[in-house]
Design a protein around this motif. Structure first.
Motif, short mmCIF file in Angstrom:
data_model
loop_
_atom_site.label_atom_id
_atom_site.label_comp_id
_atom_site.label_asym_id
_atom_site.label_seq_id
_atom_site.Cartn_x
_atom_site.Cartn_y
_atom_site.Cartn_z
N PRO A 32 0.81 -1.23 0.00
CA PRO A 32 0.00 0.00 0.00
C PRO A 32 0.83 1.27 0.00
N GLU A 33 2.07 1.21 0.50
CA GLU A 33 2.95 2.37 0.52
C GLU A 33 4.28 2.01 -0.12
N GLN A 34 4.76 2.86 -0.99
CA GLN A 34 6.03 2.68 -1.69
C GLN A 34 6.17 1.26 -2.23
N PRO A 35 5.24 0.84 -3.08
CA PRO A 35 5.35 -0.51 -3.66
C PRO A 35 6.57 -0.62 -4.57
N LEU A 36 6.97 -1.84 -4.81
CA LEU A 36 8.06 -2.09 -5.73
C LEU A 36 7.58 -1.78 -7.14
N GLU A 37 8.27 -0.88 -7.80
CA GLU A 37 7.86 -0.45 -9.14
C GLU A 37 8.34 -1.43 -10.19
N PRO A 38 7.55 -1.63 -11.25
CA PRO A 38 8.04 -2.44 -12.37
C PRO A 38 9.35 -1.89 -12.90
N GLY A 39 10.33 -2.76 -13.06
CA GLY A 39 11.65 -2.33 -13.49
C GLY A 39 12.54 -1.87 -12.36
N GLY A 40 12.03 -1.91 -11.13
CA GLY A 40 12.82 -1.44 -10.00
C GLY A 40 13.47 -2.55 -9.19
N PHE A 41 13.41 -3.78 -9.70
CA PHE A 41 13.91 -4.91 -8.93
C PHE A 41 15.42 -4.83 -8.72
N ILE A 42 16.15 -4.50 -9.76
CA ILE A 42 17.61 -4.39 -9.66
C ILE A 42 18.00 -3.22 -8.76
N ALA A 43 17.31 -2.10 -8.92
CA ALA A 43 17.60 -0.93 -8.09
C ALA A 43 17.35 -1.23 -6.62
N LEU A 44 16.33 -2.03 -6.34
CA LEU A 44 16.05 -2.41 -4.96
C LEU A 44 17.25 -3.10 -4.33
N HIS A 45 17.91 -3.95 -5.08
CA HIS A 45 19.04 -4.69 -4.52
C HIS A 45 20.24 -3.79 -4.28
N ARG A 46 20.40 -2.77 -5.09
CA ARG A 46 21.45 -1.79 -4.81
C ARG A 46 21.14 -1.06 -3.51
N THR A 47 19.87 -0.77 -3.29
CA THR A 47 19.47 -0.10 -2.06
C THR A 47 19.72 -0.99 -0.85
N ILE A 48 19.40 -2.28 -0.98
CA ILE A 48 19.63 -3.21 0.13
C ILE A 48 21.11 -3.28 0.46
N LEU A 49 21.95 -3.35 -0.56
CA LEU A 49 23.39 -3.37 -0.32
C LEU A 49 23.85 -2.12 0.41
N GLU A 50 23.32 -0.98 0.01
CA GLU A 50 23.69 0.27 0.66
C GLU A 50 23.22 0.28 2.12
N MET A 51 22.04 -0.25 2.38
CA MET A 51 21.52 -0.29 3.75
C MET A 51 22.36 -1.22 4.62
N GLN A 52 22.80 -2.35 4.04
CA GLN A 52 23.60 -3.30 4.81
C GLN A 52 24.96 -2.74 5.17
N SER A 53 25.55 -1.95 4.27
CA SER A 53 26.89 -1.43 4.50
C SER A 53 26.90 -0.08 5.21
N SER A 54 25.73 0.52 5.42
CA SER A 54 25.68 1.87 6.00
C SER A 54 25.70 1.86 7.52
N VAL A 55 25.52 0.67 8.14
CA VAL A 55 25.52 0.60 9.60
C VAL A 55 26.97 0.56 10.09
N VAL A 56 27.44 1.66 10.65
CA VAL A 56 28.83 1.75 11.08
C VAL A 56 28.96 2.13 12.56
N THR A 57 27.84 2.40 13.22
CA THR A 57 27.90 2.76 14.64
C THR A 57 28.35 1.56 15.45
N PRO A 58 29.39 1.67 16.24
CA PRO A 58 29.87 0.53 17.04
C PRO A 58 28.78 -0.02 17.95
#
Length: 424
Positions: free
Chosen positions: A243-269
């Motif tokens: 219902p909110e911010q659905p996955l857009e057609p053609g956005g599947f690859i971009a989603l995975h780039r976002t996931i990678l960025e989210m996984q690597s962005s946690v740097v707080t000890p």
């Protein structure tokens, strides 16, 4: 494959009995604590989101594990049983599949049963079978895939359906958590390497030779390549209707780039963070729970069995040695899987890591220990082999109160188990 030409008798009955005992023990205090704890506070809201409105939450991880929890909540209710029963079911599936995989790899009755004992009492499987986290779904599907792949090599007449089942399971494992992505490539790459080593002139289309006669390399690429990716992608279909911010057609690859960025962005000890050397030496624990809850002081500690985690290290070295010098491919394969599953965490861009990332590597470490104990037994050293198994069970029993949220006498009770400073 092992050096054995004549297998021992299949211990499937004992394997099933051991799994039943594991399941029944896991039921004890499964609903304690009665409130969400540790990472359940992230995954339960995500599961409720799928169930109540189709909301797509916790986007840094694939959706399947949370969808499984959502189905359980729909069936058993939004309560501790509904939250955690899927984990216990998958933990039991993991134990069964892992033992069956080692049986088909080694044809050793003792090694298969010993592995079940070591894995069940290794702490990580038990703890993750009793909490609504994603790791147990990932490991369960992957263990099932390994079982099917190895069984296809031993029983090529069933190879097609087993490889198809393995492909589906690999896709579901990746759709549960990304930690298994590199390992999920191993079955397909192993098929390619073994078929290429046979020197067939028609590499892509020949159905002769290892690893599974009757299956061409092209067909294996479908079962172990295309099918996993298709299944993995299919688990995201509900995200297109969020219902909110659905996955857009053609956005599947971009989603995975976002996931990678989210996984690597946690740097707080984090006070519980650790690295691969800490994991191998069993130096840093995680308290999933330690508080007064449900009328008593209780704790759930994640650490490896302090006996078998260390004994497994020389067993891994032995696995490499006998694999290279005696062509013990079962032992060498276990060591390779350990190296790949651990090596990923050495090179991956994830600054903050935790001991639960050692769950998969430790499963292969314990398989190596089981094979080494079987070797001792075959050489006439029965008492050390049985002594290690007995000691593993004894250590598990001693730690069981803080693996299972048992009632403790008081706030300082945890000190009875704190053998290392890093476990506090």
């Amino acid at each position: 494959m092992n050096h054995r030409h004549v297998p021992d008798s299949d211990p499937v009955g004992w394997i099933a009995l051991l799994c039943l005992g594991f399941f029944l023990l896991g039921l004890v205090r499964l609903t304690v604590p009665s409130i969400p704890y540790f990472d359940e506070v992230h995954y339960l809201p995500a599961a409720r989101g799928w169930l109540e409105s189709g909301a797509w939450l916790n986007r840094e991880h694939p959706p399947l594990g949370k969808q499984i929890i959502a189905v359980s909540i729909a069936v058993f209710g939004d309560n501790p049983t509904g939250w955690r029963l899927p984990s216990l079911i998958f933990g039991t599936l993991t134990l069964y599949s892992a033992m069956r995989a080692l049986w088909f790899a080694s044809f050793s009755r003792f090694a298969s049963i010993a592995y079940g004992i070591l894995f069940a009492t290794g702490f990580a499987l038990f703890v993750h079978s009793r909490i609504a986290m994603l790791d147990i779904f990932m490991v369960g599907f992957f263990a099932f895939a390994l079982w099917q792949c190895v069984a296809a090599m031993r029983e090529p007449e069933t190879g097609r359906k087993r490889l198809a089942a393995a492909g589906v399971a690999l896709g579901l494992a990746m759709a549960s958590k990304w930690n298994v992505v590199i390992l999920a490539m191993i079955p397909g790459l192993a098929f390619l390497a073994l078929r290429a080593s046979a020197g067939r002139r028609r590499l892509l289309t020949s159905q002769r030779g290892l690893p599974v006669p009757g299956i061409s390399l092209l067909e294996a690429a479908v079962w172990l390549g295309a099918v996993p990716l298709t299944v993995y992608s299919a688990t995201y279909l509900p995200a297109f209707f969020a219902p909110e911010q659905p996955l857009e057609p053609g956005g599947f690859i971009a989603l995975h780039r976002t996931i990678l960025e989210m996984q690597s962005s946690v740097v707080t000890p984090h006070p519980y963070q650790s690295n691969w050397m800490d994991w191998m030496l069993n130096k840093r624990a995680i308290w999933y729970l330690y508080e007064a809850v449900d009328g008593a002081q209780r704790g759930v500690l994640l650490i490896g069995n302090p006996l078998t985690m260390l004994l497994g290290l020389p067993a891994l070295a032995w696995s490499v040695w006998v694999g290279l010098t005696r062509q013990r491919w079962d032992a060498l394969a276990v060591a390779l899987m350990f190296a790949v599953s651990l090596g990923m965490w050495i090179v991956v861009n994830k600054p903050i890591q935790f001991y639960y990332h050692y769950f998969l590597p430790s499963a292969f470490l314990l398989a190596a220990l089981a094979l080494a104990l079987a070797e001792l037994k075959e050489r006439g050293w029965k008492w050390p082999a049985f002594a290690v198994l007995g000691a593993s069970v004894a250590v598990f029993v001693y730690f069981h109160p803080i693996l299972s949220a048992a009632e403790l006498p008081g706030k300082q009770s945890f000190t009875a188990w704190m053998w290392l400073e890093g476990w506090r």
